[in-house]
Design a protein around this motif. Structure first.
Motif, short mmCIF file in Angstrom:
data_model
loop_
_atom_site.label_atom_id
_atom_site.label_comp_id
_atom_site.label_asym_id
_atom_site.label_seq_id
_atom_site.Cartn_x
_atom_site.Cartn_y
_atom_site.Cartn_z
N PRO A 108 0.83 -1.21 0.00
CA PRO A 108 0.00 0.00 0.00
C PRO A 108 0.87 1.26 0.00
O PRO A 108 2.03 1.22 0.40
N LEU A 109 0.27 2.36 -0.44
CA LEU A 109 0.99 3.63 -0.45
C LEU A 109 0.98 4.31 0.92
O LEU A 109 1.82 5.16 1.19
N ASP A 110 0.00 3.95 1.76
CA ASP A 110 -0.07 4.52 3.10
C ASP A 110 -0.66 3.49 4.04
O ASP A 110 -0.97 2.38 3.64
N ARG A 111 -0.83 3.85 5.29
CA ARG A 111 -1.20 2.90 6.32
C ARG A 111 -2.69 2.55 6.34
O ARG A 111 -3.06 1.39 6.51
N TYR A 112 -3.54 3.55 6.24
CA TYR A 112 -4.95 3.33 6.55
C TYR A 112 -5.81 3.11 5.31
O TYR A 112 -5.41 3.41 4.19
N SER A 113 -7.02 2.65 5.57
CA SER A 113 -7.86 2.10 4.54
C SER A 113 -9.01 2.99 4.07
O SER A 113 -9.40 2.92 2.91
N PHE A 114 -9.58 3.80 4.95
CA PHE A 114 -10.83 4.51 4.63
C PHE A 114 -10.61 5.99 4.42
O PHE A 114 -10.09 6.65 5.31
N PRO A 115 -11.02 6.51 3.25
CA PRO A 115 -11.58 5.86 2.06
C PRO A 115 -10.47 5.44 1.10
O PRO A 115 -9.30 5.79 1.31
N SER A 116 -10.83 4.75 0.05
CA SER A 116 -9.85 4.36 -0.97
C SER A 116 -9.47 5.59 -1.79
O SER A 116 -10.28 6.15 -2.52
N GLY A 117 -8.22 6.00 -1.67
CA GLY A 117 -7.73 7.15 -2.43
C GLY A 117 -7.67 6.87 -3.92
O GLY A 117 -7.94 7.74 -4.74
N HIS A 118 -7.29 5.63 -4.27
CA HIS A 118 -7.25 5.27 -5.69
C HIS A 118 -8.64 5.41 -6.32
O HIS A 118 -8.79 5.98 -7.40
N THR A 119 -9.65 4.88 -5.63
CA THR A 119 -11.01 4.94 -6.15
C THR A 119 -11.52 6.37 -6.16
O THR A 119 -12.20 6.79 -7.10
N LEU A 120 -11.18 7.13 -5.13
CA LEU A 120 -11.60 8.53 -5.04
C LEU A 120 -11.11 9.30 -6.27
O LEU A 120 -11.88 9.99 -6.94
N HIS A 121 -9.82 9.17 -6.57
CA HIS A 121 -9.26 9.86 -7.74
C HIS A 121 -9.88 9.34 -9.04
O HIS A 121 -10.24 10.13 -9.92
N ALA A 122 -9.98 8.02 -9.16
CA ALA A 122 -10.50 7.44 -10.40
C ALA A 122 -11.92 7.92 -10.67
O ALA A 122 -12.25 8.31 -11.80
N MET A 123 -12.76 7.91 -9.66
CA MET A 123 -14.15 8.34 -9.86
C MET A 123 -14.24 9.85 -10.09
O MET A 123 -15.04 10.31 -10.90
N CYS A 124 -13.41 10.60 -9.39
CA CYS A 124 -13.38 12.04 -9.61
C CYS A 124 -13.08 12.35 -11.08
O CYS A 124 -13.82 13.10 -11.73
N PHE A 125 -12.02 11.77 -11.59
CA PHE A 125 -11.64 12.04 -12.97
C PHE A 125 -12.64 11.46 -13.96
O PHE A 125 -12.89 12.05 -15.01
N GLN A 126 -13.23 10.32 -13.62
CA GLN A 126 -14.25 9.72 -14.49
C GLN A 126 -15.45 10.65 -14.63
O GLN A 126 -15.95 10.88 -15.73
N ILE A 127 -15.90 11.21 -13.52
CA ILE A 127 -17.05 12.13 -13.55
C ILE A 127 -16.68 13.41 -14.30
O ILE A 127 -17.48 13.92 -15.10
N MET A 128 -15.50 13.92 -14.06
CA MET A 128 -15.07 15.13 -14.77
C MET A 128 -15.07 14.90 -16.28
O MET A 128 -15.52 15.76 -17.04
N LEU A 129 -14.56 13.75 -16.69
CA LEU A 129 -14.54 13.43 -18.13
C LEU A 129 -15.95 13.22 -18.66
O LEU A 129 -16.28 13.67 -19.76
N ALA A 130 -16.79 12.54 -17.89
CA ALA A 130 -18.16 12.29 -18.33
C ALA A 130 -18.91 13.61 -18.56
O ALA A 130 -19.72 13.71 -19.48
N MET A 131 -18.60 14.61 -17.77
CA MET A 131 -19.29 15.90 -17.89
C MET A 131 -18.71 16.79 -18.98
O MET A 131 -19.37 17.72 -19.43
N THR A 132 -17.48 16.52 -19.42
CA THR A 132 -16.83 17.40 -20.38
C THR A 132 -16.40 16.72 -21.67
O THR A 132 -16.42 17.32 -22.73
#
Length: 190
Positions: A108-132
């Motif tokens: 892992p990149l860091d110690r703790y689990s909540f929330p998933s940073g990978h998923t947070l970034h992926a969904m953020c960028f996915q939504i940004m792309l979906a809107m633009t």
């Protein structure tokens, strides 16, 4: 010894409820090519694919690509700060730490689990792309879904970590485009 916080008591209960599901997914995906696929996806989800996408947006979409690239970079930093603050204050151990029977298939990149940073970034960028850039969003969607799945498959996150990351990332991405996309385009145009 200090008494456990409400968040830690909640996560202890949630961990117990999600353990069997995490373990079954973790054990069912021991086929080396599948595991290697999720390791590569996880590594690209560390930021490498997103950096390449942000750098290529001005070439892929000369009209709005530069503004979108700037907005994605700034929003990505916001995502990083958000998940780091949440992890620091909520303190949920990763599944492979709490349950040694769950195999950690990549560090892992860091110690703790909540929330998933990978998923947070992926969904953020996915939504940004979906809107633009909806066509590009469709091309990126399989990667985004693979990033989210990789977190549980690799033993790094509980499903609720992934769900929370998706919701938070989606909200940040949607708000960013709604509130600042026009401003980013205007800044670069004039």
């Amino acid at each position: 010894m200090p008494s456990p916080s409400k968040a830690s008591r909640f996560f202890e209960l949630a961990d117990q409820r999600e353990f069997a599901f995490c373990q079954s997914i973790n054990r069912s995906v021991r086929f080396r090519p599948v595991l290697d696929y999720f390791r590569v996806v996880s590594r690209l989800g560390d930021g490498w694919l997103w950096y390449a996408l942000i750098l290529s947006l001005p070439l892929l979409s000369p009209d709005q690509g530069p503004g979108l690239a700037l907005l994605m970079a700034i929003t990505g930093l916001t995502c990083t700060l958000s998940y780091k603050l949440l992890k620091k204050h909520l303190i949920r151990e990763r599944p492979f730490i709490s349950f040694p029977s769950i195999n950690c298939a990549t560090p892992p990149l860091d110690r703790y689990s909540f929330p998933s940073g990978h998923t947070l970034h992926a969904m953020c960028f996915q939504i940004m792309l979906a809107m633009t850039e909806p066509t590009l969003a469709l091309v990126i969607l399989p990667f985004t879904l693979s990033v989210a799945a990789s977190r549980v498959v690799l033993g790094l996150h509980y499903p609720s970590d992934v769900a929370a990351g998706a919701v938070i990332g989606g909200l940040i991405g949607g708000l960013s485009v709604t509130l600042f996309h026009g401003t980013a385009l205007a800044m670069l145009a004039g």
